[in-house]
Design an enzyme around this catalytic site. Structure first.
Site, PDB file in Angstrom:
ATOM      1  N   HIS A  32     -37.660  -2.088 -45.051  1.00 16.83           N
ATOM      2  CA  HIS A  32     -38.081  -1.400 -46.278  1.00 16.83           C
ATOM      3  C   HIS A  32     -38.275  -2.428 -47.390  1.00 16.83           C
ATOM      4  O   HIS A  32     -37.535  -3.408 -47.475  1.00 16.83           O
ATOM      5  CB  HIS A  32     -37.029  -0.361 -46.677  1.00 16.83           C
ATOM      6  CG  HIS A  32     -37.508   0.573 -47.734  1.00 16.83           C
ATOM      7  ND1 HIS A  32     -37.520   0.227 -49.067  1.00 16.83           N
ATOM      8  CD2 HIS A  32     -38.026   1.821 -47.660  1.00 16.83           C
ATOM      9  CE1 HIS A  32     -38.021   1.232 -49.764  1.00 16.83           C
ATOM     10  NE2 HIS A  32     -38.335   2.214 -48.932  1.00 16.83           N
ATOM     11  N   GLU A  56     -46.120   1.465 -46.390  1.00 20.86           N
ATOM     12  CA  GLU A  56     -45.630   1.828 -47.715  1.00 20.86           C
ATOM     13  C   GLU A  56     -46.100   0.815 -48.756  1.00 20.86           C
ATOM     14  O   GLU A  56     -45.447  -0.218 -48.959  1.00 20.86           O
ATOM     15  CB  GLU A  56     -44.097   1.848 -47.719  1.00 20.86           C
ATOM     16  CG  GLU A  56     -43.498   2.866 -46.780  1.00 20.86           C
ATOM     17  CD  GLU A  56     -42.153   3.369 -47.308  1.00 20.86           C
ATOM     18  OE1 GLU A  56     -42.031   4.588 -47.470  1.00 20.86           O
ATOM     19  OE2 GLU A  56     -41.271   2.557 -47.596  1.00 20.86           O
ATOM     20  N   GLY A  68     -39.222   9.278 -50.063  1.00 16.50           N
ATOM     21  CA  GLY A  68     -38.043   8.935 -50.855  1.00 16.50           C
ATOM     22  C   GLY A  68     -37.654  10.095 -51.762  1.00 16.50           C
ATOM     23  O   GLY A  68     -36.986  11.042 -51.340  1.00 16.50           O
TER      24      GLY A  68
HETATM   25  C1  PEP Z   1     -39.620   5.066 -49.898  1.00 10.97           C
HETATM   26  O1  PEP Z   1     -38.862   4.426 -50.594  1.00 10.97           O
HETATM   27  O2  PEP Z   1     -39.596   4.936 -48.674  1.00 10.97           O
HETATM   28  C2  PEP Z   1     -40.539   6.002 -50.581  1.00 10.97           C
HETATM   29  C3  PEP Z   1     -41.646   6.333 -49.968  1.00 10.97           C
HETATM   30  O3  PEP Z   1     -40.184   6.436 -51.846  1.00 10.97           O
HETATM   31  P1  PEP Z   1     -40.951   7.534 -52.752  1.00 10.97           P
HETATM   32  O4  PEP Z   1     -41.350   8.659 -51.836  1.00 10.97           O
HETATM   33  O5  PEP Z   1     -39.924   7.953 -53.757  1.00 10.97           O
HETATM   34  O6  PEP Z   1     -42.129   6.843 -53.341  1.00 10.97           O
END
Ligand code: PEP
Length: 248
Positions: free
Chosen positions: A95, A167, A234
């Protein structure tokens, strides 16, 4: 081949054990969907109570971190056999918060991917570019390099069980989502890379998620894209919206 959708919550450093049990109760009826893998990746201290709280439901439990040794003098760490024994199935690896805040590099991430598979855990391997790389237009090379490193020595049969989460860092926790077309472009590029590194059957089997401000309002469009097989969520995984994403 049709890939099974996987919607995973990343709770990050949120929820005490009693709050975690309360959230499981709140979400219980909202996340029912036998056509989807529903995963809660929770803080280490919440794993045991959450495994207990989701018994008899469709929810699968994941963890957010571990160390590559089985046991020993590694104060503060938790091992893959400990997670497995506690009832964990999925493990988030790579991550951007672990890469950026805790200094994890692709050598460690690669070791974690191999250790997870050797221990019977299924990795959710995260990759993604910063805003600077997105603006510079070099994000594709960056992501190719991350995945190529992170999967070094990983077999095709293992990659068929792998989940990759794309991501973009600029969309995590910012409320700014990649458009469905931007997300699809990178998820397809990742699948093409898997075909190049392995073969067409492996690329067809690997599941690729999008993560970054996915919510009840944008999930359906993102998930309608052919190379987006799910989401890593998240903020919205900590509230009732998560049920709407599961059923999007
Ligand atoms: C994450 O941290 O994996 C994430 C996708 O966070 P968010 O959905 O809050 O952007």
């Amino acid at each position: 081949m049709s890939r099974r959708r996987i919607i995973a919550g990343n709770w990050k450093m949120n929820k005490t054990p009693s709050e975690a049990v309360a959230l499981c109760a709140e979400l219980k009826d909202l996340v029912k969907n036998d056509a989807v893998d529903v995963v809660y990746c929770v803080p280490a201290i919440d794993i045991v109570p959450v495994v207990e709280a989701v018994k008899g439901t469709n929810v699968i439990v994941g963890a957010e971190n571990f160390y590559i040794e089985d046991k020993g003098a590694f104060t503060g760490e938790i091992s893959a056999p400990m997670l497995k024994d506690a009832g964990v199935t999925y493990i988030i690896i790579g991550h951007s918060e672990r890469r950026d805040i805790f200094g994890e590099n692709d050598i460690l991430i690669n070791a974690k991917v191999k250790k997870a598979f050797a221990s019977g855990l299924k990795p959710i391997l995260c990759c993604g570019e910063s805003l600077a790389l997105r603006k510079a237009g070099t994000y594709a090379e960056w992501i190719r390099r991350q995945i190529t490193w992170d999967l070094s020595g990983v077999t095709a049969d293992q990659v068929k069980e792998l989940v990759i989460a794309y991501e973009p860092i600029w969309a995590i926790g910012t409320g700014e989502t990649a458009t469905a077309d931007q997300a699809q472009e990178v998820c397809k590029m990742i699948r093409d890379l898997i075909a190049e590194l392995y073969d067409a059957a492996t690329a067809e089997a690997v599941r690729i998620q999008y993560g970054g401000a996915m919510n009840a309002g944008n999930a359906a469009e993102l998930l309608s894209k052919p190379d987006i097989d799910g989401g890593l969520i998240g903020g919205a995984s900590l509230k009732a919206d998560f049920g709407q994403i599961v059923n999007a």
